[in-house]
Design a protein around this motif. Structure first.
Motif, mmCIF file in Angstrom:
data_model
loop_
_atom_site.group_PDB
_atom_site.id
_atom_site.type_symbol
_atom_site.label_atom_id
_atom_site.label_comp_id
_atom_site.label_asym_id
_atom_site.label_seq_id
_atom_site.Cartn_x
_atom_site.Cartn_y
_atom_site.Cartn_z
ATOM 1 N N ASP A 59 0.820 -1.212 0.000
ATOM 2 C CA ASP A 59 0.000 0.000 0.000
ATOM 3 C C ASP A 59 0.855 1.262 0.000
ATOM 4 O O ASP A 59 0.534 2.242 -0.677
ATOM 5 C CB ASP A 59 -0.915 0.000 1.230
ATOM 6 C CG ASP A 59 -1.867 -1.185 1.246
ATOM 7 O OD1 ASP A 59 -2.556 -1.397 0.233
ATOM 8 O OD2 ASP A 59 -1.907 -1.920 2.260
ATOM 9 N N VAL A 99 -3.850 4.798 10.883
ATOM 10 C CA VAL A 99 -3.980 4.207 9.541
ATOM 11 C C VAL A 99 -3.639 2.717 9.653
ATOM 12 O O VAL A 99 -2.558 2.279 9.259
ATOM 13 C CB VAL A 99 -3.048 4.889 8.519
ATOM 14 C CG1 VAL A 99 -3.350 4.390 7.113
ATOM 15 C CG2 VAL A 99 -3.174 6.399 8.588
ATOM 16 N N GLN A 102 -2.375 -1.092 6.729
ATOM 17 C CA GLN A 102 -1.650 -0.702 5.520
ATOM 18 C C GLN A 102 -0.274 -1.377 5.507
ATOM 19 O O GLN A 102 0.456 -1.341 6.489
ATOM 20 C CB GLN A 102 -1.480 0.804 5.440
ATOM 21 C CG GLN A 102 -2.789 1.583 5.290
ATOM 22 C CD GLN A 102 -3.396 1.385 3.911
ATOM 23 O OE1 GLN A 102 -4.065 0.390 3.665
ATOM 24 N NE2 GLN A 102 -3.168 2.327 3.024
ATOM 25 N N ASP A 238 -2.758 10.343 -5.185
ATOM 26 C CA ASP A 238 -4.149 10.167 -4.815
ATOM 27 C C ASP A 238 -4.355 10.734 -3.409
ATOM 28 O O ASP A 238 -3.534 10.503 -2.510
ATOM 29 C CB ASP A 238 -4.497 8.674 -4.844
ATOM 30 C CG ASP A 238 -5.860 8.373 -4.254
ATOM 31 O OD1 ASP A 238 -6.867 8.607 -4.936
ATOM 32 O OD2 ASP A 238 -5.890 7.912 -3.086
ATOM 33 N N ALA A 239 -5.445 11.473 -3.204
ATOM 34 C CA ALA A 239 -5.660 12.203 -1.944
ATOM 35 C C ALA A 239 -5.592 11.286 -0.727
ATOM 36 O O ALA A 239 -4.930 11.607 0.276
ATOM 37 C CB ALA A 239 -7.007 12.927 -1.990
ATOM 38 N N GLU A 240 -6.255 10.143 -0.799
ATOM 39 C CA GLU A 240 -6.275 9.224 0.348
ATOM 40 C C GLU A 240 -4.893 8.618 0.584
ATOM 41 O O GLU A 240 -4.433 8.532 1.728
ATOM 42 C CB GLU A 240 -7.298 8.118 0.102
ATOM 43 C CG GLU A 240 -7.462 7.179 1.289
ATOM 44 C CD GLU A 240 -8.557 6.148 1.057
ATOM 45 O OE1 GLU A 240 -8.625 5.173 1.830
ATOM 46 O OE2 GLU A 240 -9.346 6.310 0.105
ATOM 47 N N THR A 241 -4.243 8.213 -0.496
ATOM 48 C CA THR A 241 -2.905 7.624 -0.370
ATOM 49 C C THR A 241 -1.901 8.642 0.148
ATOM 50 O O THR A 241 -1.065 8.334 1.006
ATOM 51 C CB THR A 241 -2.417 7.092 -1.738
ATOM 52 O OG1 THR A 241 -3.356 6.135 -2.232
ATOM 53 C CG2 THR A 241 -1.057 6.440 -1.611
ATOM 54 N N ALA A 243 -2.488 11.156 2.025
ATOM 55 C CA ALA A 243 -2.769 11.390 3.442
ATOM 56 C C ALA A 243 -2.052 10.343 4.300
ATOM 57 O O ALA A 243 -1.537 10.647 5.388
ATOM 58 C CB ALA A 243 -4.270 11.350 3.701
ATOM 59 N N ASP A 244 -2.005 9.100 3.794
ATOM 60 C CA ASP A 244 -1.279 8.047 4.510
ATOM 61 C C ASP A 244 0.212 8.356 4.551
ATOM 62 O O ASP A 244 0.876 8.168 5.576
ATOM 63 C CB ASP A 244 -1.504 6.690 3.837
ATOM 64 C CG ASP A 244 -2.944 6.224 3.908
ATOM 65 O OD1 ASP A 244 -3.702 6.769 4.742
ATOM 66 O OD2 ASP A 244 -3.321 5.319 3.134
#
Length: 258
Positions: A59, A99, A102, A238-241, A243-244
């Motif tokens: 991830d 999170v 992941q 990617d916004a979600e990725t 953020a991680d």
């Protein structure tokens, strides 16, 4: 009669072989640089492809580019076991950051400075009164391998698959990474972390994470930690990725020993 036929067949085989050798020699003379360039790009593509396949289920890939911090002459390179140790630490940091679940992949590129290459190509003296012998052929091999690793790193960075990089000062400077990394002020606000190397990088050796985990010290203390900005194209944008990635970056830099 049969002996004559056998001699004739053997002569024919030799003639065919000589023609093939002559053709091969002529082909190499005229097209060797085309072959070398094509082989080089095939090698780089293969390395990148293999790494992508090996990490397809990861991830959050994280990259280290620099020289392994060898504890001894026998312990001088990355192994899967050593990478796994760091991956477990980083996955734990992500989970504590909210999170969970992941997976983290730790990719490594062995990139050395000119001084490090020459040192590796010099045989270590048996006593302090001797001078180690420098191997020019071994140096050239190391130099070529180093160039291959740098090109592979460049190709991988071009994919935009990763946003967190641990890099040596040499890699950071040579690749002009300061110009394409997220400023620390954009991540941490006015409280710039202790160990800030410049506006965009933090020195790993000044973090508590480095002091606390033995596995993290497999990377040299002067390794720099950087975060690529979200606007770099690729999966990590990617916004979600992203953020991680930001959560993990903060967890690495702001880690406090329990």
């Amino acid at each position: 009669m049969s002996e004559y036929r056998n001699d004739k067949e053997a002569a024919g085989e030799i003639a065919v072989r000589n023609k093939f050798v002559a053709w091969l020699d002529n082909f190499w003379y005229h097209y060797k640089w085309y072959v070398i360039v094509i082989a080089f790009f095939v090698l780089v593509f293969t390395v990148c492809f293999v790494q992508c396949v090996q990490k397809e289920d990861v991830d959050v890939p994280v990259v280290f580019a620099g020289a392994y911090a060898a504890a001894s002459e026998e312990d001088y390179r990355w192994t899967e076991e050593k990478r796994n140790e760091i991956e477990e630490i980083l996955e734990g940091l992500l989970e504590k950051s909210g999170v969970p679940g992941q997976s983290v992949g730790f990719l490594t590129y062995d990139v050395f400075t000119e001084e490090e290459l020459r040192d590796k190509a010099t045989e270590k003296p048996t006593n302090e009164n001797e001078t180690g012998e420098f191997s020019n052929s071994y140096y050239n091999t190391l130099k070529q391998n180093n160039l291959s690793e740098i090109n592979s790193l460049t190709s991988y960075m071009g994919t935009g698959e990763c946003s967190i990089y641990f890099v040596s000062e040499y890699v950071y400077t040579e690749k002009g990474m300061k110009n394409e990394m997220m400023p620390l002020s954009r991540v941490f606000g006015e409280e710039i972390p202790v160990g800030a190397y410049d506006e965009c990088a933090v020195r790993l050796g000044d973090t508590e994470l480095y002091q606390y985990y033995d596995a993290i010290r497999m990377m040299p203390a002067d390794t720099l930690i950087v975060l690529r900005p979200a606007w770099v194209m690729g999966a990590s944008s990617d916004a979600e990725t992203y953020a991680d990635y930001t959560a993990l970056y903060r967890a690495i830099v702001e880690f406090k020993a329990p």
